[in-house]
Structure formats: C-alpha cells, structure tokens
Motif scaffolding. Structure first.
Motif, mmCIF file in Angstrom:
data_model
loop_
_atom_site.group_PDB
_atom_site.id
_atom_site.type_symbol
_atom_site.label_atom_id
_atom_site.label_comp_id
_atom_site.label_asym_id
_atom_site.label_seq_id
_atom_site.Cartn_x
_atom_site.Cartn_y
_atom_site.Cartn_z
ATOM 1 N N ALA A 168 1.546 4.622 39.835
ATOM 2 C CA ALA A 168 2.849 4.306 39.240
ATOM 3 C C ALA A 168 3.246 2.859 39.511
ATOM 4 O O ALA A 168 4.416 2.503 39.403
ATOM 5 N N GLY A 169 2.282 2.015 39.872
ATOM 6 C CA GLY A 169 2.593 0.606 40.071
ATOM 7 C C GLY A 169 1.829 0.008 41.232
ATOM 8 O O GLY A 169 1.474 0.710 42.190
ATOM 9 N N SER A 170 1.536 -1.281 41.136
ATOM 10 C CA SER A 170 0.855 -1.987 42.224
ATOM 11 C C SER A 170 1.234 -3.455 42.190
ATOM 12 O O SER A 170 1.516 -4.022 41.121
ATOM 13 N N LYS A 171 1.250 -4.073 43.370
ATOM 14 C CA LYS A 171 1.568 -5.499 43.465
ATOM 15 C C LYS A 171 0.877 -6.078 44.686
ATOM 16 O O LYS A 171 0.629 -5.381 45.681
ATOM 17 N N SER A 172 0.549 -7.370 44.595
ATOM 18 C CA SER A 172 -0.130 -8.043 45.696
ATOM 19 C C SER A 172 0.054 -9.549 45.571
ATOM 20 O O SER A 172 0.017 -10.092 44.457
ATOM 21 N N PRO A 173 0.229 -10.239 46.705
ATOM 22 C CA PRO A 173 0.271 -11.702 46.654
ATOM 23 C C PRO A 173 -1.083 -12.284 46.232
ATOM 24 O O PRO A 173 -1.153 -13.461 45.855
ATOM 25 N N TYR A 174 -2.140 -11.475 46.283
ATOM 26 C CA TYR A 174 -3.483 -11.928 45.903
ATOM 27 C C TYR A 174 -3.905 -11.354 44.547
ATOM 28 O O TYR A 174 -5.094 -11.351 44.212
ATOM 29 N N SER A 175 -2.934 -10.900 43.774
ATOM 30 C CA SER A 175 -3.243 -10.291 42.486
ATOM 31 C C SER A 175 -3.952 -11.277 41.567
ATOM 32 O O SER A 175 -3.541 -12.441 41.430
ATOM 33 N N LEU A 176 -5.016 -10.797 40.929
ATOM 34 C CA LEU A 176 -5.732 -11.598 39.935
ATOM 35 C C LEU A 176 -5.237 -11.295 38.517
ATOM 36 O O LEU A 176 -5.749 -11.862 37.550
ATOM 37 N N TYR A 177 -4.273 -10.424 38.429
ATOM 38 C CA TYR A 177 -3.652 -10.122 37.143
ATOM 39 C C TYR A 177 -2.655 -11.226 36.837
ATOM 40 O O TYR A 177 -1.756 -11.515 37.634
ATOM 41 N N ASN A 178 -2.801 -11.850 35.658
ATOM 42 C CA ASN A 178 -1.923 -12.956 35.267
ATOM 43 C C ASN A 178 -1.321 -12.649 33.910
ATOM 44 O O ASN A 178 -2.010 -12.682 32.888
ATOM 45 N N GLU A 179 -0.047 -12.346 33.910
ATOM 46 C CA GLU A 179 0.619 -11.926 32.685
ATOM 47 C C GLU A 179 0.606 -13.025 31.626
ATOM 48 O O GLU A 179 0.552 -12.746 30.432
ATOM 49 N N GLU A 180 0.616 -14.291 32.060
ATOM 50 C CA GLU A 180 0.609 -15.385 31.105
ATOM 51 C C GLU A 180 -0.658 -15.391 30.251
ATOM 52 O O GLU A 180 -0.642 -15.792 29.094
ATOM 53 N N PHE A 181 -1.760 -14.929 30.840
ATOM 54 C CA PHE A 181 -3.017 -14.923 30.112
ATOM 55 C C PHE A 181 -3.196 -13.664 29.260
ATOM 56 O O PHE A 181 -3.754 -13.717 28.173
ATOM 57 N N VAL A 182 -2.752 -12.515 29.749
ATOM 58 C CA VAL A 182 -3.065 -11.256 29.058
ATOM 59 C C VAL A 182 -1.983 -10.808 28.091
ATOM 60 O O VAL A 182 -2.188 -9.835 27.354
ATOM 61 N N THR A 183 -0.844 -11.506 28.036
ATOM 62 C CA THR A 183 0.251 -11.066 27.188
ATOM 63 C C THR A 183 -0.159 -10.976 25.720
ATOM 64 O O THR A 183 -0.956 -11.775 25.231
ATOM 65 N N PHE A 184 0.373 -9.981 25.022
ATOM 66 C CA PHE A 184 0.173 -9.870 23.588
ATOM 67 C C PHE A 184 1.157 -10.756 22.835
ATOM 68 O O PHE A 184 1.048 -10.941 21.621
ATOM 69 N N GLY A 185 2.136 -11.285 23.568
ATOM 70 C CA GLY A 185 3.084 -12.209 22.962
ATOM 71 C C GLY A 185 2.521 -13.622 22.915
ATOM 72 O O GLY A 185 1.388 -13.893 23.314
ATOM 73 N N GLU A 186 3.317 -14.532 22.440
ATOM 74 C CA GLU A 186 2.891 -15.931 22.331
ATOM 75 C C GLU A 186 2.733 -16.536 23.723
ATOM 76 O O GLU A 186 3.506 -16.258 24.631
ATOM 77 N N ASP A 187 1.674 -17.335 23.901
ATOM 78 C CA ASP A 187 1.464 -17.979 25.201
ATOM 79 C C ASP A 187 0.957 -19.386 24.970
ATOM 80 O O ASP A 187 0.544 -19.754 23.864
ATOM 81 N N GLU A 188 0.976 -20.185 26.041
ATOM 82 C CA GLU A 188 0.540 -21.573 25.967
ATOM 83 C C GLU A 188 -0.635 -21.858 26.887
ATOM 84 O O GLU A 188 -0.984 -23.019 27.122
ATOM 85 N N VAL A 189 -1.273 -20.796 27.421
ATOM 86 C CA VAL A 189 -2.334 -21.015 28.409
ATOM 87 C C VAL A 189 -3.705 -20.578 27.907
ATOM 88 O O VAL A 189 -4.717 -20.840 28.550
#
Length: 411
Positions: free
Chosen positions: A352-373
């Motif tokens: 039901a959820g996970s978080k970490s200061p070492y997370s390799l998940y980057n929302e800026e890269f995987v977003t289905f919305g518009e991005d600049e990266v």
C-alpha cells in the motif's frame, strides 16, 4: 568406570523423551539434555524437570531467540531466500543455530557425542549433522531413528508407556510440529494425503481468513540497510518486533501456506506452515528493494536468492559458499532503507505504499504528463540499436528465402 557423555537435542516431546531413555538404558550413556529456545512456546521449567526425571544427569535451557532473529532470520530476509517459491525456511535456518549450541555444550561438558531426534527420512538429520561436522568434526553423531527398532511414533508411544514416560501425543493426536519465533509447521496424520484439505483448527499462530476482521489493518515497516527496525514508527528490538508482527499478521489470517515440497533426501512431503510476521517482512523487504535496487542488481540477486535458499534448506549454513553469498547480499543492502506500508485483509498481505531516501523511482522521468527531462525521440535510436540483432537475423532469413526461390526456378 565413568560413563561416556552424550549431548541430546531435547524438546521434552515424544521422540526426544524416548531417545533420552533409550540412550541411557540401551546404550549406557550419561545423557545431558539441551533444549534451545528459539521461540517455541513451552514451559521450560517443566522441560528442565522432565529431562532430569527421565534420566538426564544434567539439563540446559538456552535462550537463543535474539541470536536466531539477528544472525539467521534477518540475513535470510535480506537475501530474499525462499525455497521453491513458497517455503520461508522456518525450520531450516533454526537447525544450524541449535547445532551450534549443542556443540558448545558438548565441548564444555567433554561429551563424546551429540544425539538428535531427526528421522532417517527427513531433512533435519542433514541440517544437524552438517552443522556439527562443520563446527566440530571430532564429535560422534547418534541418530536413533536410523538404528533402533522403533519404526513409528506409535511404537514410541508404546515405548514411553513401558518406561512410564509422560507424553502429550496420542494415536489420535499425532501431528508432528516444529515451532519457533518465526513459524510453526504441521506434518503427519491426515496431512500425509495431499488430497485431504487441511483443517483450520490445526492453526496455532493465525486465524483462518474467514475469521479475520472484516476491515483491513494497515501496518508500516521501517528498514535500515535491509533490516527491519520499526513498526508504525515505533523503533523496536528484534524480539519485540517479531512478536508484534506475529500478533498483527496472525489476527488477520496472514501467513499460512499448504505445500508439497521436495525434501533433500529425494522424496516429496506435504506440510502446512504458519509464518505470519515473516510473511509481512518478506513482502515489505521485497517492495523496498524494488524501489532502491537497479535492474541488473535485482536480476542477479534473484539468482543468488534461489541458491541461498537451497543452501539453507539443505543444511549448508556453515559453508564458504553461503558465507560468500551473504557477503554479496550485504553489499546490495546498503541503500535498502525506507518505509513500506502494507494492507492486511483476510489472509492477504497487500502493498500500500513505499518510500526511501535512496529511491530510484523518479516521477519526473516516468510521468505520463508533460516533462522536460526526457526526450521521447531518443527512444527511436535506442530501439534501433537494441533491435539490431533482430534486424540482421530477419535480413538473413529474407536473403536465404530469395536464394532458395531462385534455385527452385532454375530446377
């Protein structure tokens, strides 16, 4: 003449009570009974007294719960080791610790042998004896089930009656169980037919999913370098953490499996295992690794996990390979730090959820919305290079097809 001493792995149950008497009466040993507490719920004062009343010259009760969790359970969780995709190794990784304690007492008491109650058909005989050989190859090992005339637990019950040994088992209640802080297993009796559905009244640590609450329970687990350290934000010692998790998961019917497994000795066996808290820990740890480990490390670690599980199952804890794999696992756990939230509901353990200061998940890269990266046009070149072997193979097939067509026309 002074008798030779033998150290017996003693639980106070049917088998080891009979073995104690057999070693004394039939083999002429002075028996030292050793009960290692790895979390099984027992009356240890009663076990101590029973050992002496049954004929032991000395008895030891050793509390090894904390060591079991920190030195055996946690490293196996970090490895992600699961035998045959189901079994969380509850009995398997307890045996090397018990063997270690038996060897320590044998050396202290100057015993010549260690005896155990594992049968000649099971895995435990291998686990105990490989561990003993690794820690002290000079000790003799006595396995009564391989040498005496008793052929079944029914025979043991009759032997116990003969020598007036008090026992709890009867011919109607004859399940073989192994319990520790991590799990409890159920084997034998009607479970020996894999077509028989197991009855939920055998459960000791959990309730059936039908009896679990109708509303989900949420639990948050904190990890540091792959080691669980807190529940719902409260930092706990290893023992308290396991006890709380077992209670929470057990109340929600989490952690029961009914499996047929391949024993090391070559036969299949059927068992029902309850591992409530352990099921939560494996699920949470896996979720956190998915967040913090890169793809190649995760893929190779899955190979390591499979081998690690086989080594533990096969009783090869004290081996160079298991220790080398553990060193690799340790290196992968440096960034496995963070928090995982789980939903427990009627036997299910759901992320039901996970978080970490070492997370390799980057929302800026995987977003289905518009991005600049991320420039999606870059994918075309990547696919062309990644698929180049397929392109070359397809061109080769096309060339062969054309050549074959020309040959057919000529003929």
């Amino acid at each position: 003449m002074e008798k030779e001493k033998v150290v017996l792995a003693y639980s106070g149950g049917l088998d080891t009570s009979v073995i104690l008497t057999w070693l004394k009466e039939e083999c002429g040993y002075d028996v030292i009974a050793v009960c290692v507490n790895v979390g099984q719920k027992e009356d240890y004062d009663a076990i101590y007294e029973k050992a002496l009343k049954t004929g032991a010259i000395k008895a030891y009760i050793i509390d090894a719960k904390e060591e079991f969790i920190t030195d055996y359970i946690f490293p196996t969780i970090q490895a992600g080791a699961i035998y045959e995709e189901d079994y969380l190794l509850g009995t398997s990784f307890a045996r090397p610790l018990i063997a270690k304690k038996l060897v320590e007492i044998a050396q202290k008491e100057q015993a010549v042998a260690i005896a155990h109650g594992a049968t000649g058909k099971g895995n435990d005989q291998v686990r105990f004896e490989l561990s003993i050989k690794a820690l002290n190859p000079y000790l003799k090992i006595i396995a009564p089930w391989r040498v005496w005339n008793l052929k079944s637990r029914e025979d043991c019950i009759e032997y116990a009656k003969k020598y007036k040994i008090p026992i709890a088992q009867t011919k109607k209640n004859i399940y073989s169980r192994d319990e520790n802080i991590w799990h409890i297993s159920h084997e034998g009796g009607d479970l020996e037919d894999p077509w028989n559905e197991h009855q939920t009244n055998i459960y000791k640590l959990t309730v059936s999913p039908q009896e679990a609450p109708d509303t989900p329970t949420y639990v948050e687990m904190d990890f540091e370098q792959g080691i669980p350290i807190a529940i719902n934000g409260e930092r706990l010692g290893a023992l308290e953490l396991m006890n709380q998790l077992n209670k929470i998961a057990g109340e929600n019917g989490v952690g029961v499996i009914d499996i047929v497994e391949n024993r090391l000795v070559g036969m299949k066996s059927r068992g029902v295992y309850e591992t409530p808290g352990g099921t939560i820990l494996y699920k949470a740890h896996k979720m956190l690794e998915k967040l913090t480990l890169d793809r190649n490390t995760m893929a190779f670690k899955q190979i390591v996990a499979q081998k690690y599980a086989q080594l533990v199952y096969d009783g090869m804890w004290f081996t160079p390979l298991r220790e080398a794999l553990a060193a690799f696992v340790d290196s992968t756990q440096q960034n496995v730090t963070g928090t995982v939230r789980l939903k427990l509901y009627k036997g299910n353990c759901i992320g039901a959820g996970s978080k970490s200061p070492y997370s390799l998940y980057n929302e800026e890269f995987v977003t289905f919305g518009e991005d600049e990266v991320y420039n999606q046009k870059d994918a075309e070149g990547f696919i062309n290079l990644f698929g180049l072997p397929l392109t070359i193979q397809a061109l080769m097939k096309e060339k062969l097809k054309k050549n074959n067509t020309k040959i057919e026309k000529r003929s």
